[in-house]
Design a protein around this motif. Structure first.
Motif, mmCIF file in Angstrom:
data_model
loop_
_atom_site.group_PDB
_atom_site.id
_atom_site.type_symbol
_atom_site.label_atom_id
_atom_site.label_comp_id
_atom_site.label_asym_id
_atom_site.label_seq_id
_atom_site.Cartn_x
_atom_site.Cartn_y
_atom_site.Cartn_z
ATOM 1 N N ASP A 1 32.591 105.378 19.308
ATOM 2 C CA ASP A 1 33.430 104.250 19.506
ATOM 3 C C ASP A 1 32.904 103.243 20.228
ATOM 4 O OD1 ASP A 1 34.921 104.984 17.298
ATOM 5 O OD2 ASP A 1 36.027 106.411 18.625
ATOM 6 N N GLY A 2 31.660 103.174 20.817
ATOM 7 C CA GLY A 2 30.973 102.176 21.786
ATOM 8 C C GLY A 2 30.469 101.331 20.861
ATOM 9 N N THR A 3 30.281 99.994 21.442
ATOM 10 C CA THR A 3 29.784 98.897 21.148
ATOM 11 C C THR A 3 28.458 98.419 21.597
ATOM 12 O OG1 THR A 3 31.858 98.168 20.022
ATOM 13 C CG2 THR A 3 30.209 96.328 20.046
ATOM 14 N N LEU A 4 27.626 97.970 20.938
ATOM 15 C CA LEU A 4 26.419 97.283 21.723
ATOM 16 C C LEU A 4 25.876 95.842 21.124
ATOM 17 C CD1 LEU A 4 23.634 100.239 21.665
ATOM 18 C CD2 LEU A 4 25.171 99.452 23.486
ATOM 19 N N PHE A 5 25.406 95.167 21.718
ATOM 20 C CA PHE A 5 25.020 93.738 21.523
ATOM 21 C C PHE A 5 23.631 93.741 21.362
ATOM 22 C CE2 PHE A 5 29.426 93.514 22.581
ATOM 23 C CZ PHE A 5 30.020 92.972 21.319
ATOM 24 N N LEU A 6 22.776 93.445 20.515
ATOM 25 C CA LEU A 6 21.249 93.260 20.456
ATOM 26 C C LEU A 6 20.945 91.838 20.509
ATOM 27 C CD1 LEU A 6 20.616 95.929 17.691
ATOM 28 C CD2 LEU A 6 20.686 96.430 20.193
ATOM 29 N N LEU A 7 20.500 91.034 21.636
ATOM 30 C CA LEU A 7 20.101 90.000 21.716
ATOM 31 C C LEU A 7 18.905 89.547 22.030
ATOM 32 C CD1 LEU A 7 22.911 89.389 25.007
ATOM 33 C CD2 LEU A 7 23.285 89.236 22.350
ATOM 34 N N THR A 8 18.347 88.529 21.478
ATOM 35 C CA THR A 8 16.954 87.959 21.378
ATOM 36 C C THR A 8 16.665 87.046 21.841
ATOM 37 O OG1 THR A 8 16.640 89.251 19.243
ATOM 38 C CG2 THR A 8 14.737 88.062 19.933
ATOM 39 N N PHE A 9 15.756 86.835 23.100
ATOM 40 C CA PHE A 9 15.520 85.792 23.845
ATOM 41 C C PHE A 9 14.190 85.160 23.655
ATOM 42 C CE2 PHE A 9 18.958 88.010 26.018
ATOM 43 C CZ PHE A 9 19.660 86.961 26.114
ATOM 44 N N ARG A 17 23.203 75.457 33.274
ATOM 45 C CA ARG A 17 21.840 76.093 33.417
ATOM 46 C C ARG A 17 21.555 76.409 34.792
ATOM 47 N NH1 ARG A 17 16.520 72.819 31.407
ATOM 48 N NH2 ARG A 17 14.935 74.078 32.564
ATOM 49 N N GLU A 18 22.041 75.816 35.767
ATOM 50 C CA GLU A 18 21.936 76.511 37.265
ATOM 51 C C GLU A 18 22.208 77.917 37.400
ATOM 52 O OE1 GLU A 18 23.907 73.459 36.739
ATOM 53 O OE2 GLU A 18 22.325 72.411 36.555
ATOM 54 N N HIS A 19 23.369 78.102 36.640
ATOM 55 C CA HIS A 19 23.597 79.654 36.899
ATOM 56 C C HIS A 19 22.766 80.552 35.884
ATOM 57 C CE1 HIS A 19 26.200 83.166 36.933
ATOM 58 N NE2 HIS A 19 26.858 83.070 36.050
ATOM 59 N N VAL A 20 22.216 81.445 36.524
ATOM 60 C CA VAL A 20 21.483 82.626 35.732
ATOM 61 C C VAL A 20 22.569 83.803 35.475
ATOM 62 C CG1 VAL A 20 19.800 84.143 36.029
ATOM 63 C CG2 VAL A 20 19.462 81.933 37.265
ATOM 64 N N PRO A 21 22.603 83.917 34.107
ATOM 65 C CA PRO A 21 23.410 85.173 33.730
ATOM 66 C C PRO A 21 22.898 86.399 33.949
ATOM 67 C CG PRO A 21 22.393 84.002 31.753
ATOM 68 C CD PRO A 21 22.046 83.126 32.749
ATOM 69 N N HIS A 22 23.857 87.051 34.147
ATOM 70 C CA HIS A 22 23.439 88.617 34.373
ATOM 71 C C HIS A 22 24.016 89.651 33.421
ATOM 72 C CE1 HIS A 22 21.289 87.671 38.016
ATOM 73 N NE2 HIS A 22 22.126 87.002 38.478
ATOM 74 N N PHE A 23 23.334 90.310 32.649
ATOM 75 C CA PHE A 23 23.837 91.141 31.665
ATOM 76 C C PHE A 23 23.582 92.720 32.066
ATOM 77 C CE2 PHE A 23 22.395 87.591 29.475
ATOM 78 C CZ PHE A 23 23.411 87.028 28.807
ATOM 79 N N THR A 24 24.273 93.472 31.684
ATOM 80 C CA THR A 24 24.281 95.025 31.882
ATOM 81 C C THR A 24 23.534 95.621 30.633
ATOM 82 O OG1 THR A 24 26.261 95.065 33.153
ATOM 83 C CG2 THR A 24 25.276 97.160 32.486
ATOM 84 N N GLU A 25 22.267 96.015 31.079
ATOM 85 C CA GLU A 25 21.428 96.350 29.997
ATOM 86 C C GLU A 25 21.820 98.240 29.699
ATOM 87 O OE1 GLU A 25 17.312 95.267 29.519
ATOM 88 O OE2 GLU A 25 17.395 94.279 31.557
ATOM 89 N N LEU A 33 17.080 92.175 24.487
ATOM 90 C CA LEU A 33 18.304 92.955 25.495
ATOM 91 C C LEU A 33 19.360 93.474 24.685
ATOM 92 C CD1 LEU A 33 18.981 91.706 28.938
ATOM 93 C CD2 LEU A 33 20.875 91.978 27.459
ATOM 94 N N ILE A 34 19.527 94.868 25.048
ATOM 95 C CA ILE A 34 20.738 95.701 24.514
ATOM 96 C C ILE A 34 21.741 95.910 25.735
ATOM 97 C CG2 ILE A 34 21.408 97.857 23.747
ATOM 98 C CD1 ILE A 34 18.309 98.250 22.603
ATOM 99 N N THR A 35 22.823 95.096 25.328
ATOM 100 C CA THR A 35 24.015 95.341 26.262
ATOM 101 C C THR A 35 25.218 95.779 25.662
ATOM 102 O OG1 THR A 35 25.192 93.887 28.036
ATOM 103 C CG2 THR A 35 24.828 92.862 25.961
ATOM 104 N N ALA A 36 26.130 96.437 26.507
ATOM 105 C CA ALA A 36 27.538 96.668 25.990
ATOM 106 C C ALA A 36 28.556 95.901 26.454
ATOM 107 C CB ALA A 36 27.822 98.096 26.318
ATOM 108 N N ASP A 37 28.118 94.608 27.224
ATOM 109 C CA ASP A 37 28.908 93.415 27.726
ATOM 110 C C ASP A 37 29.646 92.843 26.643
ATOM 111 O OD1 ASP A 37 27.866 94.235 30.297
ATOM 112 O OD2 ASP A 37 26.464 92.547 30.579
ATOM 113 N N GLN A 38 30.991 93.118 26.411
ATOM 114 C CA GLN A 38 31.675 92.356 25.446
ATOM 115 C C GLN A 38 31.684 90.867 25.864
ATOM 116 O OE1 GLN A 38 33.429 93.707 22.844
ATOM 117 N NE2 GLN A 38 32.445 95.748 23.145
#
Length: 133
Positions: free
Chosen positions: A33-41, A18-26, A3-8
């Protein structure tokens, strides 16, 4: 899954009960000057007698010209001290942050990860991309 997100605040979103499902902005692009985070699930790895998994990852970030911005082999990307739960999504401890400063070339970048399940003896290749504008 990558998942690629700019969510700081991606860590705060992930580290919830665990009961809360996180929502990321893809996203699939980033401006200067923007930042991305590359997350692996991942989910449902093989486990040992104690219910623990052992995953290694190869990962690389490839520039538009085909050269490597970063590359690492056999990084321990998940080696928990707790029993795994079936049908649960986990995040690896390999997170790549990318800052599109003026030295980074514009164009299409590729992020490749191979998750190696050392207990099952299997490998899962994953790939995602983003564009620097």
């Amino acid at each position: 899954m990558i998942l690629i997100t700019a969510d700081q605040d991606w860590q705060e979103k992930w580290n919830t009960p665990r009961e809360h499902v996180p929502h990321f902005t893809e996203t699939s692009d980033v401006g200067r000057d923007g930042t991305l985070f590359l997350l692996t699930f991942f989910g449902n790895p093989a486990v040992d007698e104690a219910g623990r998994s052992k995953l290694l990852c190869d990962f690389s970030l490839i520039k538009p010209d085909g050269s490597f911005a970063t590359e690492q082999r056999d990084a321990v990307c998940f080696d928990p001290d707790f029993a795994m739960e079936r049908d649960t999504t986990y995040i690896t401890n390999i997170t790549v942050g990318f800052k599109a400063d003026s030295s980074e070339p514009k164009g299409s970048w590729r992020y490749k990860v191979v998750i190696k399940d050392k207990i099952a003896g299997t490998e899962l290749p994953l790939e995602a991309g983003f564009k620097v504008k």
